[in-house]
Write an enzyme that holds these catalytic residues in place. Structure first.
Site, short mmCIF file in Angstrom:
data_model
loop_
_atom_site.label_atom_id
_atom_site.label_comp_id
_atom_site.label_asym_id
_atom_site.label_seq_id
_atom_site.Cartn_x
_atom_site.Cartn_y
_atom_site.Cartn_z
N LYS A 35 -17.83 4.82 28.12
CA LYS A 35 -18.73 4.67 29.27
C LYS A 35 -18.13 3.69 30.28
CE LYS A 35 -21.31 1.17 26.69
NZ LYS A 35 -22.42 0.97 25.74
N TYR A 250 -12.62 -18.49 54.11
CA TYR A 250 -13.96 -18.63 54.68
C TYR A 250 -14.58 -19.96 54.28
CZ TYR A 250 -14.00 -13.70 55.92
OH TYR A 250 -13.71 -12.48 56.47
C1 LIG Z 1 -21.91 0.58 24.48
C2 LIG Z 1 -22.42 1.06 23.20
C3 LIG Z 1 -21.61 1.02 22.05
C4 LIG Z 1 -20.27 0.34 22.00
O1 LIG Z 1 -20.47 -1.06 21.90
P1 LIG Z 1 -19.24 -2.09 21.77
O2 LIG Z 1 -19.89 -3.40 21.59
O3 LIG Z 1 -18.50 -1.99 23.06
O4 LIG Z 1 -18.43 -1.62 20.62
C5 LIG Z 1 -22.11 1.60 20.89
N1 LIG Z 1 -23.33 2.17 20.86
C6 LIG Z 1 -24.14 2.20 21.95
C7 LIG Z 1 -25.48 2.83 21.84
C8 LIG Z 1 -23.72 1.64 23.14
O5 LIG Z 1 -24.53 1.66 24.20
#
Ligand SMILES: *Cc1c(COP(=O)(O)O)cnc(C)c1O
Length: 357
Positions: A35, A250
């Site tokens: 993601k 700035y």
């Molecule tokens: C983002 C996410 C993960 C991965 O988590 P990490 O801490 O990056 O390993 C796993 N499960 C769900 C539901 C998530 O939203």
């Protein structure tokens, strides 16, 4: 080519993957979490390498992220994490994603669009964010399946896997207790990166690592066997000598004390270099740490040098290690945030190059 860029080392991605999979049960497979553009690293190249390494499935947070992977020709199963909102059901189906169900509204929207749609159901075992309560699971499954949806799996998510193994084990127990009485056999998954590293829920059907694949320690420790896979580099667009009293940037918040060498680097907060690093952050040049002087602008950042660097000197804006001053993890600690946030802030406008492709 823009004189600032990210280098993502896919050989290190493979090393982190092996480090994580060495901890899994013999029948446990991996859902690679990509993601937010693979936590800023670039979803498509990362996803393709993960699949080559043996990752069986991927996970994203939005239907658009899933569609991007499909456009790149990725055919593997892709999970849509988070509780499906009815508004996103159509796009999720169009991209062939496996949505997460935790409400009947979303289940109805999904069933109306596609009878027989595949989904996973999420149980809230203690995080208080997404999921049906464990005691409501059986009834929820019956209702969802009654709508004609094919529930393939059930999962939960850990709230404090990076800091409280006892609570995490209790969440895992609650999850197992909720699924134990069910008549049908579902695919089960729970562990994020921190849980895998803590050895919790590593023998279910799947694990869901994200951050650790990218070599970023989920507990923000500056010591880890993981290898950060991303470096951010830049060349100076300008190096000049400023006379005493000359202000920079700035607000003129920094002024040269004597004659000072200052380099202008071609990135700013719009690239994901936080403005909070104004007069506070560092970059790296060889074994020196030129400090940021003046405010970070949208597209430019100024750093103080001891002497003019060679013409093509490459500054490390983010080092692929756990350096307290220049790594994502070290800088996150300094700024009171987490490496996850600094990684996902890296703007899509930064060119990304891939090593060991
Ligand atoms: C983002 C996410 C993960 C991965 O988590 P990490 O801490 O990056 O390993 C796993 N499960 C769900 C539901 C998530 O939203």
């Amino acid at each position: 080519m823009r004189p600032t860029w990210l280098e993502v080392d896919l050989a290190r991605l493979a090393a982190n993957y092996r480090l994580l999979t060495a901890r899994l049960g013999p029948n446990t497979r991996v859902i690679g979490v990509v993601k937010a553009s693979a936590y800023g690293h670039g979803a498509v190249p990362v996803a393709k390498r993960l699949l080559e390494l043996g990752v069986e499935r991927l996970a994203v947070a939005t239907a658009g992220e899933g569609a991007e992977l499909r456009r790149a020709g990725i055919g593997a199963p892709i999970h849509l994490l988070g509780s499906l909102h009815p508004d996103e059901a159509e796009d999720a189906l169009a991209a062939g994603l496996i949505p997460t169900l935790a409400t009947l509204e979303a289940a109805r929207a999904l069933a109306a669009l596609r009878p027989g749609a595949l989904a996973h159901v999420k149980v809230d075992t203690g995080m208080g964010r997404v999921g049906v309560p464990p005691e409501a699971l059986a009834g929820f499954l019956e209702a969802v399946e009654g709508l004609g949806i094919e529930v393939e799996g059930i999962f939960t998510h850990f709230a404090v896997a990076d800091e409280d193994p006892a609570f995490t084990r209790a969440q895992h127990e609650r999850f197992l207790a909720a699924v134990r009485p069910l008549k049908k056999r579902y695919l089960l998954h729970a562990a994020n990166s921190a849980a895998i590293l803590a050895g919790i829920a590593t023998d279910l059907d799947f694990v869901r690592p994200g951050v650790a694949l990218y070599g970023l320690p989920p507990d923000q420790a500056l010591k880890s066997k993981l290898l950060p896979i991303l470096a951010w580099k830049a060349k100076a667009t300008l190096v000049k000598r400023l006379p005493p009293g000359q202000g920079v940037g700035y607000g003129l918040t920094w002024r040269a004390k004597g004659d000072e060498w200052v380099a202008t680097l071609p990135f700013g907060y719009a690239d994901g270099f936080p403005r909070a690093l104004s007069n506070r952050g560092f970059v790296r040049l060889g074994d020196e740490y030129p400090p940021v002087v003046g405010r970070v602008s949208m597209d430019q950042t100024t750093v103080l040098l001891k002497s003019p660097p060679p013409p093509d000197a490459v500054f490390e804006v983010v080092s692929a290690d756990l350096d307290p001053k220049t790594s994502l993890t070290g800088r996150a600690r300094e700024l009171g945030t987490i490496n996850y946030e600094l990684a996902t802030l890296l703007s899509p406008r930064l060119p990304r190059t891939y090593l060991h492709r």
